[in-house]
Design a protein around this motif. Structure first.
Motif, mmCIF file in Angstrom:
data_model
loop_
_atom_site.group_PDB
_atom_site.id
_atom_site.type_symbol
_atom_site.label_atom_id
_atom_site.label_comp_id
_atom_site.label_asym_id
_atom_site.label_seq_id
_atom_site.Cartn_x
_atom_site.Cartn_y
_atom_site.Cartn_z
ATOM 1 N N LEU A 108 -55.620 52.981 53.465
ATOM 2 C CA LEU A 108 -55.709 54.414 53.190
ATOM 3 C C LEU A 108 -55.237 54.740 51.777
ATOM 4 O O LEU A 108 -55.880 55.504 51.046
ATOM 5 C CB LEU A 108 -54.887 55.185 54.233
ATOM 6 N N ILE A 109 -54.118 54.168 51.359
ATOM 7 C CA ILE A 109 -53.619 54.417 50.005
ATOM 8 C C ILE A 109 -54.567 53.819 48.974
ATOM 9 O O ILE A 109 -54.766 54.373 47.889
ATOM 10 C CB ILE A 109 -52.186 53.876 49.850
ATOM 11 N N SER A 110 -55.190 52.693 49.310
ATOM 12 C CA SER A 110 -56.191 52.111 48.422
ATOM 13 C C SER A 110 -57.339 53.094 48.194
ATOM 14 O O SER A 110 -57.829 53.260 47.079
ATOM 15 C CB SER A 110 -56.746 50.815 49.012
ATOM 16 N N GLY A 111 -57.773 53.734 49.269
ATOM 17 C CA GLY A 111 -58.820 54.734 49.132
ATOM 18 C C GLY A 111 -58.380 55.911 48.289
ATOM 19 O O GLY A 111 -59.141 56.426 47.450
ATOM 20 N N TYR A 112 -57.146 56.348 48.488
ATOM 21 C CA TYR A 112 -56.616 57.470 47.695
ATOM 22 C C TYR A 112 -56.653 57.151 46.207
ATOM 23 O O TYR A 112 -56.983 58.004 45.374
ATOM 24 C CB TYR A 112 -55.188 57.760 48.151
ATOM 25 N N PHE A 113 -56.316 55.916 45.841
ATOM 26 C CA PHE A 113 -56.307 55.524 44.442
ATOM 27 C C PHE A 113 -57.705 55.149 43.921
ATOM 28 O O PHE A 113 -57.844 54.787 42.761
ATOM 29 C CB PHE A 113 -55.366 54.340 44.232
ATOM 30 N N TRP A 133 -70.268 64.180 56.195
ATOM 31 C CA TRP A 133 -69.535 63.584 57.311
ATOM 32 C C TRP A 133 -69.141 62.132 57.045
ATOM 33 O O TRP A 133 -69.401 61.223 57.855
ATOM 34 C CB TRP A 133 -70.362 63.671 58.600
ATOM 35 N N PRO A 134 -68.513 61.851 55.917
ATOM 36 C CA PRO A 134 -68.212 60.457 55.560
ATOM 37 C C PRO A 134 -67.261 59.769 56.526
ATOM 38 O O PRO A 134 -67.478 58.595 56.879
ATOM 39 C CB PRO A 134 -67.605 60.585 54.165
ATOM 40 N N VAL A 135 -66.196 60.450 56.942
ATOM 41 C CA VAL A 135 -65.226 59.806 57.836
ATOM 42 C C VAL A 135 -65.858 59.546 59.203
ATOM 43 O O VAL A 135 -65.669 58.472 59.794
ATOM 44 C CB VAL A 135 -63.962 60.673 57.972
ATOM 45 N N GLN A 136 -66.626 60.523 59.692
ATOM 46 C CA GLN A 136 -67.276 60.343 60.984
ATOM 47 C C GLN A 136 -68.255 59.170 60.957
ATOM 48 O O GLN A 136 -68.320 58.373 61.897
ATOM 49 C CB GLN A 136 -68.011 61.627 61.382
ATOM 50 N N ILE A 137 -69.023 59.057 59.881
ATOM 51 C CA ILE A 137 -69.979 57.959 59.763
ATOM 52 C C ILE A 137 -69.255 56.622 59.675
ATOM 53 O O ILE A 137 -69.659 55.623 60.294
ATOM 54 C CB ILE A 137 -70.886 58.178 58.538
ATOM 55 N N SER A 138 -68.144 56.580 58.924
ATOM 56 C CA SER A 138 -67.388 55.328 58.816
ATOM 57 C C SER A 138 -66.791 54.924 60.159
ATOM 58 O O SER A 138 -66.695 53.731 60.475
ATOM 59 C CB SER A 138 -66.293 55.457 57.761
ATOM 60 N N LEU A 139 -66.400 55.903 60.975
ATOM 61 C CA LEU A 139 -65.884 55.594 62.306
ATOM 62 C C LEU A 139 -66.982 55.021 63.200
ATOM 63 O O LEU A 139 -66.729 54.106 64.001
ATOM 64 C CB LEU A 139 -65.286 56.844 62.942
ATOM 65 N N LEU A 140 -68.194 55.543 63.080
ATOM 66 C CA LEU A 140 -69.317 54.994 63.846
ATOM 67 C C LEU A 140 -69.590 53.551 63.432
ATOM 68 O O LEU A 140 -69.868 52.688 64.275
ATOM 69 C CB LEU A 140 -70.561 55.859 63.638
ATOM 70 N N ILE A 141 -69.515 53.285 62.124
ATOM 71 C CA ILE A 141 -69.728 51.920 61.632
ATOM 72 C C ILE A 141 -68.659 50.982 62.175
ATOM 73 O O ILE A 141 -68.949 49.862 62.617
ATOM 74 C CB ILE A 141 -69.739 51.911 60.093
ATOM 75 N N ALA A 142 -67.398 51.431 62.148
ATOM 76 C CA ALA A 142 -66.296 50.596 62.642
ATOM 77 C C ALA A 142 -66.459 50.307 64.130
ATOM 78 O O ALA A 142 -66.241 49.176 64.588
ATOM 79 C CB ALA A 142 -64.965 51.281 62.379
ATOM 80 N N LEU A 200 -62.798 50.241 57.374
ATOM 81 C CA LEU A 200 -63.491 51.176 56.487
ATOM 82 C C LEU A 200 -63.072 52.636 56.672
ATOM 83 O O LEU A 200 -62.908 53.361 55.674
ATOM 84 C CB LEU A 200 -65.008 51.028 56.681
ATOM 85 N N PRO A 201 -62.891 53.160 57.907
ATOM 86 C CA PRO A 201 -62.536 54.574 58.046
ATOM 87 C C PRO A 201 -61.248 54.967 57.319
ATOM 88 O O PRO A 201 -61.146 56.092 56.810
ATOM 89 C CB PRO A 201 -62.386 54.755 59.562
ATOM 90 N N PHE A 202 -60.277 54.066 57.249
ATOM 91 C CA PHE A 202 -59.025 54.393 56.567
ATOM 92 C C PHE A 202 -59.258 54.522 55.056
ATOM 93 O O PHE A 202 -58.700 55.415 54.411
ATOM 94 C CB PHE A 202 -57.971 53.321 56.852
ATOM 95 N N PHE A 203 -60.075 53.650 54.503
ATOM 96 C CA PHE A 203 -60.388 53.735 53.084
ATOM 97 C C PHE A 203 -61.146 55.019 52.779
ATOM 98 O O PHE A 203 -60.830 55.726 51.811
ATOM 99 C CB PHE A 203 -61.223 52.520 52.663
ATOM 100 N N VAL A 204 -62.134 55.344 53.596
ATOM 101 C CA VAL A 204 -62.940 56.548 53.358
ATOM 102 C C VAL A 204 -62.078 57.796 53.488
ATOM 103 O O VAL A 204 -62.189 58.735 52.675
ATOM 104 C CB VAL A 204 -64.136 56.585 54.329
ATOM 105 N N LEU A 205 -61.210 57.836 54.483
ATOM 106 C CA LEU A 205 -60.322 58.986 54.611
ATOM 107 C C LEU A 205 -59.432 59.120 53.385
ATOM 108 O O LEU A 205 -59.189 60.225 52.885
ATOM 109 C CB LEU A 205 -59.468 58.851 55.872
ATOM 110 N N GLY A 206 -58.929 57.994 52.861
ATOM 111 C CA GLY A 206 -58.101 58.037 51.660
ATOM 112 C C GLY A 206 -58.818 58.636 50.470
ATOM 113 O O GLY A 206 -58.194 59.281 49.614
ATOM 114 N N LEU A 207 -60.135 58.461 50.392
ATOM 115 C CA LEU A 207 -60.906 59.033 49.292
ATOM 116 C C LEU A 207 -60.833 60.554 49.267
ATOM 117 O O LEU A 207 -60.998 61.169 48.209
ATOM 118 C CB LEU A 207 -62.381 58.616 49.402
ATOM 119 N N TYR A 208 -60.592 61.149 50.415
ATOM 120 C CA TYR A 208 -60.602 62.602 50.514
ATOM 121 C C TYR A 208 -59.209 63.215 50.609
ATOM 122 O O TYR A 208 -59.071 64.428 50.788
ATOM 123 C CB TYR A 208 -61.447 63.033 51.722
ATOM 124 N N LEU A 209 -58.187 62.412 50.510
ATOM 125 C CA LEU A 209 -56.828 62.945 50.530
ATOM 126 C C LEU A 209 -56.454 63.513 49.169
ATOM 127 O O LEU A 209 -56.958 63.073 48.141
ATOM 128 C CB LEU A 209 -55.835 61.856 50.941
#
Length: 410
Positions: free
Chosen positions: A92-97, A170-179, A201-210
């Motif tokens: 998640l922090i990786s996604g944030y950065f 819906w990026p987080v929702q799509i990443s959850l479906l992929i996971a 993947l969902p944790f990284f995608v969520l980090g992108l939007y934090l």
């Protein structure tokens, strides 16, 4: 006892350049000017440095405990608790950065120099190390990561996917479906760490939007105090569940069918593990200190702790010292945990980082053509270069990204 012991693999978090705020003027009555070193320290966000150091400590402990899990249900429960949230927190922090990553040439150059090059160097080094230690033929497989190297492979792929997930709805929702689909799909092997790339993947995608305010939100005292009973209840539940739960669920490296479970359980567990991890990540971040601590400076050097501690852990595991010194006792487990913390702390110190810099954060200007940048990075935008952003150097940027739509339970 645990039904399945797969080799735990964790890793750390990526270096990011953060905007350096102007130094505050001296208040009346202060006589000492701010030195350059103090100014550099003031430009860093102590909160993220603290989080990176504490996270790398959990990684080292998590890689050490499998040597002494047998015979201690409490240790098994603690081990599983750590694995539920500590790698998701890294990701998640990786996604944030990584919020400002795009396909501009200077970003791609940085991706190669600070993720791809360290991966190739240490993937090869671990292959040689394991071959020599076990007296086996040395075999280097760049597409099948050794031990903790899977994270760099995954980070490389996630970074390349960042522009796509910042553009779609819906990026987080799509990443959850992929996971969930990955958890229910057998036959996804170790090539490119595909199972972990997709299931984390969902944790990284969520980090992108934090945004920074989300991290401040969990720092409220109401959240801090709520985190204490949440951790306690979680530990009690896992103590009860230890004999019934397979570690593949928390490692996220297997499909449900490979664990002899029905496909639909993989889907359900994917969503359940995401929810549990997010709750425990919030609890962990709530208690990360915001002020400078004695270990804050070590947060800038966790790239060394991440890449090097695996050599120490695997050597110790292969040495037979656990049985020789009877470390699988309560006192021995405590001693081994303290030793793991001490080793990873030393590996995060500035001297180790300086020695490691040529291969962990190399300057590859000689390799690339000089291409003019289309535009300068936005002020305050995190540059998200590589593993040092989370496990190494970097300062926190303030770039804002739009929040994903609320629909879908995020």
């Amino acid at each position: 006892m645990l039904q399945e012991h797969r080799e735990p693999q964790s890793t750390p978090l990526p270096p990011v350049r953060e905007a350096v705020p102007p130094l505050r003027p001296l208040r009346p009555g202060r006589s000492k000017p701010v030195t350059p070193a103090q100014g550099a320290a003031a430009g860093r966000d102590a909160y993220f440095d603290n989080a990176k150091y504490l996270a790398i400590v959990l990684v080292a402990i998590g890689h050490t405990w499998p040597m002494v899990l047998q015979g201690s249900r409490a240790t098994e429960a603690l081990y599983m608790l750590v694995y539920v949230f500590h790698m998701p927190a890294f990701v998640l922090i990786s996604g944030y950065f990584s919020r400002s990553f795009d396909m501009r040439p200077h970003k791609l150059r940085r991706l190669v120099s600070s993720v791809a090059v360290p991966y190739v160097v240490f993937q090869t080094a671990y292959a040689v190390f394991f071959g020599v230690m076990k007296d086996e033929p040395i075999s280097v497989h760049l597409l099948s990561p050794w031990f903790l190297m899977w994270f760099l492979m995954a980070l490389f792929v996630w970074r390349l996917l960042t522009p796509l997930f910042l553009a779609i709805r819906w990026p987080v929702q799509i990443s959850l479906l992929i996971a969930a689909a990955a958890a229910a799909t057998p036959g996804i092997g170790g090539q490119l760490s595909a199972q972990r790339v997709l299931q984390f993947l969902p944790f990284f995608v969520l980090g992108l939007y934090l945004r920074p305010e989300h991290f401040r939100l969990v720092q409220r005292w109401s959240v801090r105090w709520a985190a204490v009973p949440v951790f306690a209840v979680s530990l009690a539940f896992l103590y009860w569940a230890v004999p019934k739960v397979q570690l593949g669920w928390v490692y996220r490296n297997s499909s449900s069918q490979s664990m002899q479970q029905p496909w639909w359980l993989g889907v359900l567990m994917s969503y359940a593990m995401f929810g549990a991890a997010m709750v425990l990540i919030a609890c962990f971040l709530a208690w990360v200190p915001r002020r400078r601590m004695w270990f804050t400076a070590l947060g800038a050097g966790t790239i060394g702790g991440y890449l090097l501690h695996g050599f120490v852990v695997k050597w110790f595991e292969n040495s037979g010292l656990v049985k020789e010194y009877q470390l699988d006792t309560p006192l021995g487990r405590v001693a081994l945990t303290v030793a793991a913390v001490a080793v990873v702390t030393v590996l995060c110190t500035p001297p180790v980082r300086r020695v490691l810099k040529p291969v962990a954060e190399p300057d590859l200007k000689w390799l690339f053509q000089k291409v003019p940048e289309s535009r300068a990075p936005e002020a305050g935008a995190p540059e998200g270069a590589g593993p040092a952003a989370v496990v190494g150097s970097g300062k926190v940027g303030q770039q804002k990204a739009p929040m994903p739509p609320a629909a879908g339970g995020n």
